[in-house]
Design a protein around this motif. Structure first.
Motif, PDB file in Angstrom:
ATOM      1  N   ILE A  32       0.859  -1.192   0.000  1.00  0.00           N
ATOM      2  CA  ILE A  32       0.000   0.000   0.000  1.00  0.00           C
ATOM      3  C   ILE A  32       0.893   1.239   0.000  1.00  0.00           C
ATOM      4  O   ILE A  32       1.896   1.289   0.715  1.00  0.00           O
ATOM      5  N   GLY A  33       0.518   2.227  -0.805  1.00  0.00           N
ATOM      6  CA  GLY A  33       1.251   3.489  -0.861  1.00  0.00           C
ATOM      7  C   GLY A  33       0.485   4.620  -0.203  1.00  0.00           C
ATOM      8  O   GLY A  33      -0.494   4.397   0.519  1.00  0.00           O
ATOM      9  N   PHE A  34       0.933   5.835  -0.471  1.00  0.00           N
ATOM     10  CA  PHE A  34       0.280   7.021   0.092  1.00  0.00           C
ATOM     11  C   PHE A  34       0.461   8.171  -0.894  1.00  0.00           C
ATOM     12  O   PHE A  34       1.586   8.476  -1.273  1.00  0.00           O
ATOM     13  N   ASP A  35      -0.635   8.775  -1.342  1.00  0.00           N
ATOM     14  CA  ASP A  35      -0.666   9.949  -2.218  1.00  0.00           C
ATOM     15  C   ASP A  35      -1.795   9.858  -3.232  1.00  0.00           C
ATOM     16  O   ASP A  35      -2.467  10.826  -3.508  1.00  0.00           O
ATOM     17  N   ASP A  36      -1.957   8.668  -3.860  1.00  0.00           N
ATOM     18  CA  ASP A  36      -2.838   8.470  -5.011  1.00  0.00           C
ATOM     19  C   ASP A  36      -2.372   9.293  -6.201  1.00  0.00           C
ATOM     20  O   ASP A  36      -3.133  10.076  -6.784  1.00  0.00           O
TER      21      ASP A  36
END
Length: 342
Positions: free
Chosen positions: A284-288
């Motif tokens: 899972i990342g963060f920002d889109d």
């Protein structure tokens, strides 16, 4: 024969402070008539202003109205990072739209976050070139303290350890809550060894996202020792951090990366060693960022409203320029976006 002083040679408040042997904040307090300044210090500053011609320069600008029609976007990052990371382009887009509608021009000022990065920023902003400033990518090794300037300043993200809380305007996102939800998603999916690639700890976004991860892990009774590695929010750092993580914890089965670009790097590192996503390791990342929709598999991520952040920062700045607002802060919501990587 008359001569015209070059704008580049005009003395700044930093020059006055240096000549007087005081801080720029102290010089600003003298200039603005603050009472709690020792008489000796006040005389030193006033003498420096007189000898450098600083007061006369400020008065000349005031007589012309003091407006330039420009706002600075100060980005405290390397130029290569500025153009490689879509975050900066999107926050600039939000700011640019708002400024264009207001009839103002956006001026880009980039400075690498080195030990002496404050000097060129202060010199430019104190030189009468712009009416206000939006500051993005601020690092906290030496927090950029611009509160004493005679122009309004709005930060992207909460300033690191401000000397006077409530004195600065900023627009932030719920970094801690977003990271906590992302980590909880991995835990609820039955992942046993949930690691994180944390961001820089001299930035509040990096600090808050790591705190959210740790809170979720602690709430689930998970031991996260040895499961935290660090990057700089960039892709290469995410790839290298994942390689280090796999050497240390080869059985890791989930990674929360504190930025999408680091998550992309993690996907590359996992692919190189034959680990399937999400079968072997969920990510899972963060920002889109748009890149997350094109990865294989598409990236689950925490959406932060980046363009809205730029728009909101600019609206705050315009309100301060118009005299209708005092420094304030806003924290925007984040959202977990589920795709195939987790």
């Amino acid at each position: 024969m008359s001569s015209v002083e070059s704008p580049e040679l005009r003395p700044t408040l930093a020059d006055v402070a240096r000549a007087a042997g005081v801080s720029t904040a102290t010089a600003s307090r003298v200039l603005n008539g603050f009472p709690r300044v020792r008489p000796k210090t006040r005389r030193q500053v006033e003498s420096a202003m007189s000898s450098l011609g600083y007061a006369r320069q400020r008065a000349a600008r005031a007589s012309t109205g003091g407006r330039t029609g420009s706002v600075a976007l100060v980005v405290c990052e390397e130029v290569l990072r500025l153009f490689a990371d879509p975050y900066f382009a999107r926050i600039s887009a939000g700011a640019g739209k708002e400024l264009t509608a207001a009839g103002l021009q956006l001026v880009l000022l980039t400075v690498p976050a080195t030990e002496d990065y404050q000097a060129p920023v202060v010199r430019y902003l104190d030189g009468g070139h712009v009416d206000g400033a939006l500051v993005v990518g601020m690092h906290g090794r030496r927090p950029l303290d611009l509160g004493w300037l005679g122009i309004p300043v709005v930060f992207a993200g909460r300033p690191v350890c401000p000397r006077e809380p409530g004195r600065f305007s900023y627009v932030d996102v719920d970094n801690r809550g977003g990271a906590q939800r992302a980590t909880q998603r991995l835990i609820d999916a039955g992942r046993r060894t949930v690691a994180t690639i944390a961001g820089p700890q001299d930035m509040t976004a990096g600090v808050d996202r790591l705190l959210g991860y740790r809170q979720a892990a602690a709430g689930a009774g998970r031991d996260h020792r040895g499961l935290v590695v660090f990057g700089d929010f960039g892709q290469a750092s995410g790839e290298h951090a994942t390689a280090r993580l796999l050497d240390r914890k080869p059985h890791v089965d989930a990674i929360f990366a504190a930025s999408d670009m680091m998550a992309v790097g993690a996907l590359r590192a996992l692919r190189r060693v034959g680990r399937r996503v999400p079968g072997d390791v969920a990510v899972i990342g963060f920002d889109d960022l748009p890149v997350g929709r094109r990865t294989d598999p598409p990236l689950t991520t925490v959406r932060q409203p980046i363009e809205e952040m730029g728009t909101r920062m600019t609206a705050e700045l315009l309100a301060m320029l118009g005299g209708s607002a005092a420094p304030g802060c806003a924290v925007l919501d984040t959202e977990l976006v589920i795709r195939a990587s987790a």
